[in-house]
Design a protein around this motif. Structure first.
Motif, short mmCIF file in Angstrom:
data_model
loop_
_atom_site.label_atom_id
_atom_site.label_comp_id
_atom_site.label_asym_id
_atom_site.label_seq_id
_atom_site.Cartn_x
_atom_site.Cartn_y
_atom_site.Cartn_z
N CYS A 193 2.06 5.60 -2.17
CA CYS A 193 3.21 5.06 -2.90
C CYS A 193 4.16 6.16 -3.25
CB CYS A 193 2.75 4.36 -4.18
SG CYS A 193 4.12 3.53 -5.01
N CYS A 253 5.38 5.83 -11.26
CA CYS A 253 5.19 5.15 -12.55
C CYS A 253 4.14 5.93 -13.37
CB CYS A 253 4.71 3.73 -12.32
SG CYS A 253 5.72 2.83 -11.14
N CYS A 266 0.49 4.58 -13.90
CA CYS A 266 -0.26 4.13 -12.73
C CYS A 266 -1.42 5.07 -12.42
CB CYS A 266 0.65 4.01 -11.52
SG CYS A 266 -0.22 3.41 -10.05
N ALA A 280 -2.00 4.68 -7.50
CA ALA A 280 -1.29 5.20 -6.33
C ALA A 280 -0.55 6.51 -6.64
CB ALA A 280 -0.35 4.14 -5.80
N ARG A 281 0.68 6.61 -6.26
CA ARG A 281 1.47 7.83 -6.33
C ARG A 281 0.95 8.88 -5.33
NH1 ARG A 281 0.34 10.08 -10.75
NH2 ARG A 281 -0.75 8.55 -12.01
N LYS A 322 11.48 2.61 -9.60
CA LYS A 322 11.24 1.38 -8.84
C LYS A 322 12.22 0.30 -9.31
CE LYS A 322 7.27 -0.56 -11.36
NZ LYS A 322 5.80 -0.62 -11.31
S1 SF4 Z 1 2.59 0.99 -10.32
FE1 SF4 Z 1 4.24 2.31 -9.51
S2 SF4 Z 1 3.21 4.17 -8.69
FE2 SF4 Z 1 1.63 2.56 -8.96
S3 SF4 Z 1 1.48 1.56 -6.97
FE3 SF4 Z 1 2.97 0.35 -8.20
S4 SF4 Z 1 4.98 1.21 -7.69
FE4 SF4 Z 1 3.42 2.71 -6.99
#
Ligand code: SF4
Length: 372
Positions: free
Chosen positions: A77, A81, A84, A87-88, A204
């Motif tokens: 990702c 965020c 989070c 991901a990232r 986002k």
């Molecule tokens: S919360 Fe944000 S960083 Fe986590 S997967 Fe979703 S868009 Fe990506």
């Protein structure tokens, strides 16, 4: 007619909530200020009793759940965020993954002898995939299990694809629908207020974009859910503002099925110093949601985030839906959720019954599959 018990009336009097209670009893819409008064009240029993009244007026004791499977096809990702834990990541990072179509289909194939009605798909914003990955994924899953309803792709993902692949929201949604998408989950709403959203998830989709994606989906005839991330850095008024904005869109389109307040978890992300919300705060937020969102059919306690026992308790605080069996939940377990990876149907049924409610197995669109 459903009324408050004498004990609840006394709690309402103690809390000074008589005027709001009168509105609830008369099925009148609550104002922003009413919502804030309820959220800031220390009389949890009074707020809960009012929400329970609204819940029983709609659903009686019926409590909804489904049998579903989660697939997070990629955790790569490019957003950042700060809450989070999932991901990232960049492609090639040690913990990064992107499922092949065979892998994703294999998840369904493993369940071929089990009764499941829904697959729930949410992904990171992966910059290395073509749009065809998602349509191929949907087609492959549908080919394997044509009977399953696919609920997938948050408004964050739809917005990302629209920008990345130079498409409109309607183009993206139509292409995904044609490939097998049935409805949209409610994720990515976080908190709409600009002050908090800027700190939490600046890169986002913004609030207007999130709402516009759902408006577009509803105009195309798709149903969707909506969420709110609570308990991180937002203020009480920002939670109520969030609910009011969802209520306004629902007045316009009628396309939301369920509101799901999502409890903030602080492990594995950059908000480790922030205390997670208390159980009382969670129950009050769920209760106020039921009272404010008078035009959304269902309030869901998402047990993987809330905890099984608190989710069960919430059935007396406005909640009428416990999500489902949720196989292979990753997103909140990576944020420290201590709940199981899955509940069986029998476990869900038993915990609803122990709360004195009537379990009803539903499909994604709230059609009754079976009264348990
Ligand atoms: S919360 Fe944000 S960083 Fe986590 S997967 Fe979703 S868009 Fe990506």
């Amino acid at each position: 007619m459903i009324t408050l018990s004498p004990a609840s009336e006394r709690a309402v009097d103690r809390a000074g909530l008589q005027a709001i209670a009168a509105k609830v009893l008369a099925s009148e819409r609550l104002s922003f200020d009413d919502g804030l008064t309820l959220l800031e009240s220390s009389e949890l029993a009074a707020v809960g009793a009012l929400a329970n009244l609204a819940r029983e007026r709609r659903h009686g004791d019926l409590t909804w759940f489904n049998r579903n499977l989660h697939i997070n096809a990629t955790n790569v990702c490019e957003a950042s965020c700060i809450f989070c834990s999932f991901a990232r990541l960049k492609t090639g990072d040690p913990a990064a993954y992107t499922m092949s179509l065979e892998e994703a289909v294999g998840r369904l194939r493993a369940l071929r002898h089990q009764f499941v009605t829904e697959v729930h798909i949410v992904n990171g914003l992966n910059p290395d995939l073509p749009f065809s990955y998602y349509t191929d994924l949907l087609q492959a899953l549908k080919a394997e299990r044509p009977d399953l309803h696919i609920k997938g792709f948050t408004a964050v993902e739809i917005h990302y694809y629209a920008e990345k692949y130079s498409m409109t929201y309607a183009d993206v949604l139509t292409a995904l629908r044609d490939a097998g998408l049935g409805s949209m989950p409610g994720g990515g709403a976080e908190i709409f207020a600009a002050r908090a959203r800027k700190k939490l998830c600046n890169d986002k989709v913004d609030t207007e974009g999130w709402l516009q994606v759902h408006r577009t989906a509803h105009q195309l005839g798709m149903r969707s859910n909506c969420t709110m991330l609570y308990g991180s850095i937002e203020r009480p008024a920002e939670r109520i503002d969030h609910m009011v904005r969802l209520r306004e869109l629902q007045d316009e389109t009628g396309g939301f099925q369920t509101f799901i307040p999502l409890k903030f978890h602080n492990e594995g992300n950059r908000l480790a110093k922030i205390q997670e919300p208390t159980d009382a705060d969670s129950l009050k937020t769920l209760a106020v949601s039921r009272l404010m969102l008078d035009n959304i059919g269902h309030i869901k306690a998402y047990w993987p985030m809330l905890g099984v026992q608190l989710a069960q308790l919430s059935l007396g605080f406005g909640v009428d839906d416990l999500d489902g069996t949720v196989r292979e939940e990753r997103i909140y377990h990576m944020a420290g959720a201590k709940t199981p990876q899955e509940l069986t149907r029998a476990e869900l049924v038993a915990l609803i019954r122990r709360a004195g409610r009537i379990p009803v197995e539903r499909d994604t669109l709230y059609r009754v599959v079976a009264e348990a």
